[in-house]
Design a protein around this motif. Sequence first.
Motif, mmCIF file in Angstrom:
data_model
loop_
_atom_site.group_PDB
_atom_site.id
_atom_site.type_symbol
_atom_site.label_atom_id
_atom_site.label_comp_id
_atom_site.label_asym_id
_atom_site.label_seq_id
_atom_site.Cartn_x
_atom_site.Cartn_y
_atom_site.Cartn_z
ATOM 1 N N LEU A 1 41.363 72.424 71.124
ATOM 2 C CA LEU A 1 40.797 72.689 72.696
ATOM 3 C C LEU A 1 41.269 74.067 73.245
ATOM 4 N N PHE A 2 40.365 74.506 73.869
ATOM 5 C CA PHE A 2 40.569 76.075 74.162
ATOM 6 C C PHE A 2 40.445 76.102 75.679
ATOM 7 N N LEU A 3 41.590 76.487 76.287
ATOM 8 C CA LEU A 3 41.933 76.994 77.827
ATOM 9 C C LEU A 3 42.425 78.396 78.034
ATOM 10 N N TYR B 1 31.292 85.404 76.395
ATOM 11 C CA TYR B 1 30.636 85.264 75.376
ATOM 12 C C TYR B 1 31.466 85.433 73.965
ATOM 13 N N GLN B 2 32.190 86.631 73.889
ATOM 14 C CA GLN B 2 33.045 86.804 72.859
ATOM 15 C C GLN B 2 33.971 85.646 72.701
ATOM 16 N N GLN B 3 34.835 85.250 73.685
ATOM 17 C CA GLN B 3 36.002 84.493 73.574
ATOM 18 C C GLN B 3 35.442 83.036 73.201
ATOM 19 N N ILE B 4 34.104 82.480 73.891
ATOM 20 C CA ILE B 4 33.663 81.097 73.217
ATOM 21 C C ILE B 4 32.951 81.241 71.838
ATOM 22 N N ALA B 5 32.319 82.297 71.545
ATOM 23 C CA ALA B 5 31.800 82.570 70.288
ATOM 24 C C ALA B 5 32.878 82.678 69.235
ATOM 25 N N GLN B 6 33.964 83.221 69.484
ATOM 26 C CA GLN B 6 34.810 83.296 68.537
ATOM 27 C C GLN B 6 35.806 81.984 68.265
ATOM 28 N N VAL B 7 36.032 81.241 69.540
ATOM 29 C CA VAL B 7 36.862 79.951 69.216
ATOM 30 C C VAL B 7 36.047 78.888 68.555
ATOM 31 N N ALA B 8 34.484 79.078 69.012
ATOM 32 C CA ALA B 8 33.392 78.054 68.140
ATOM 33 C C ALA B 8 33.656 78.365 66.866
ATOM 34 N N GLY B 9 33.867 79.586 66.542
ATOM 35 C CA GLY B 9 33.745 79.934 65.179
ATOM 36 C C GLY B 9 35.101 79.437 64.119
#
Length: 721
Positions: A417-419, A570-578
């Motif tokens: 979980l990312f916050l 975009y970068q943060q969410i794409a990276q954590v999604a990865g």
Amino acid sequence: MNRVRLVIFNAALGPLDYRVPEGMAVVPGSVVVAPLGPRQVVGIVWEAERLPASPVPDSKLRPLVDVLPVPPLRAELRRLIEWTADYYCASLASVARMVLASGGALRGPATMTEYRLTGGMPERMTPQREHAIAALEGEQATIRELSGIAGVSEGVLRGLVNQGVLEPVEVDCDRPYRRARSDYAVPELSSAQKEAAKRFIDAVAAHEFAPFLLDGVTGSGKTEVYFEAIAAALALGSQVLVLLPEIALTEAFLRRFEDRFGAVPVVWHSSLKSTERRRAWRAIAAGEAQVVVGARSALFLPYAKLGLIVVDEAHEVSFKQDDGVRYNARDVAVMRARFEQVPVILASATPALESLQMAASGTYTRIELADRFGGAQLPEIATIDLTEEKPERGRWLAPRLVEELAARLERGEQSLLFLNRRGFAPLTLCRNCGFRFKCPNCSAWLVEHRLSNRLACHHCGHETAPPAACPECGEPDCLVACGPGVERIADEVAELLPEARVAVVTSDTLNSPTKAAEFIAEAEGGAIDVIVGTQLVTKGFHFPELTLVGVVDADLGLEGGDLRAAERTYQQIAQVAGRAGRGAKPGEVYIQTRHPRASVIAALAAGDRDAFYDAETEARRHAGAPPFGRWAAIIVSSEDEAEAREAANRIGATRPNLEDVMILGPAPAPMALLRGRYRYRLLLNARRSAEVQDVIRQWLGALDFPSGVRVAVDIDPYSFV
């Protein structure tokens, strides 16, 4: 040379000339000791023709005292120092100081005494001694450094020395590092990886400036590819620099490096002990350190034979320094490679828009890895509209995300979980009178940290214990935590899934390489079910059993005045999604948002990176923002608010009137009070053709300010607080 010009570490004095005593050999780049008034200072010999100074007759020159026993700084490094000072409107002295980052390294070969546990016990055990013995297991350092590690006084440790619990060890300060081998464990690469690696290997062999953008999706094996370039450099006897954005990533990287090359690289970051810094600096300067892995400051070390530079996670904002010399290590790395005539690899799954534009223009060579390694698939991404799927009252996780967490727990898989918000809650207030806990030194609320039972400012470090009663109205038991931080989300998971093993991962909990290593071992060993973390977990980690990522509040990064907010989100969410689905099992990502149709969120959900970057590129082009225009900030601060305001108004009143430069402000900074200083900002938006640095130097150079006023210049700013 009987007369030399020195850069000394006092920007107010500028360069100074000295006489070289007979028999003393100095060359440009020599590090010397020189008299300055009653003191002796360290300076660097510079080419006089490159450093104008007031003429002084030979008869008035004072002689140099000594030449320090370190190799002269190479011309390529001196040119980098000049460029950095010029581009970022900093003094030559302040940049040069970063090169000589270890004072102990300048004193020549030496031995020193360190201490370690013997396994014995003291005759009389006290709580402090017991704590120290437990904390120092496996540690070896000086008494002073062990005191800091154990959190006890030096007197306690000296008592343990007298009792035979700690023993002295004579250490060669410059003992050599284990040698890495390019052929130690050569991996089997995919065809796409082999093709990319060959481009890098050829560039290393050519030993020419060649900037590459390694643009690969998360899990595509970018590290393995640039490891082959490192292997090529090692085989040629060259040194390699790898820049990482976070110290917490270092431990995972070191292990991967050792598995590939049979030895750990030399590490450089702010948490090193003084003896470690000294040893690393001297090995780097002597050319004996083969591969250096470090934070941005490693960029200015005096490499003897640099053959390759790698900037991993090159999009990361932490590569930009926001105090002192405000440089961007990504861009300075490219310039260092240019001066050294070596290749530089910028690796990222979500490159900065500026880097993509440089690739589009042909300045950088773009190498793409479009697929994950070993057949792993990119995760499926879905959005949860919080206006429709509302969390239960008093909770922050939507029912669908909770169901997915429970399903992963039942299957023995891991979730993340990312916050991007540390602590328990960003604001604490009194429900009786409305009082809010604010930092006395900053324009910021105090963040509640329940794990450590403190209210803390994340800007200046001020801390206080939560009071039992409101300090304003005196009402007891009336304090309310508002909003979620990662600790609160972790508590919610523990309530909803009491059998889940939860780990909170932030810069507070992973504040040392040891703790980072412990976390990685537990996660890889299956001892953690749910990771709750900040941006620290968005990059660099590879957990094969992690199949679910939940973004708790995707809208958080879009708030405030950050001019790069959309790109950064975009970068943060794409990276954590990865992080999801990097092993054999497929991954899923759920993004909680109140604005599912926002361009950033829609692009993430559709997996359409190009559409987002195209839209962002056009918006930047229209606004004249980087990379199509230039930004620069002038930050005025003082401990006296009126003094800061008056200085800012003087700067604003004397602004130049130029067609290609728009100047906004002065205005109070969004963070109007920071670390006890009142702040005002001006923002310059210029065309690419404008010589912004010259404009600023001429503009500010004509003004004088009171001694209490600081005027800082930030070229290409990333922070707008």
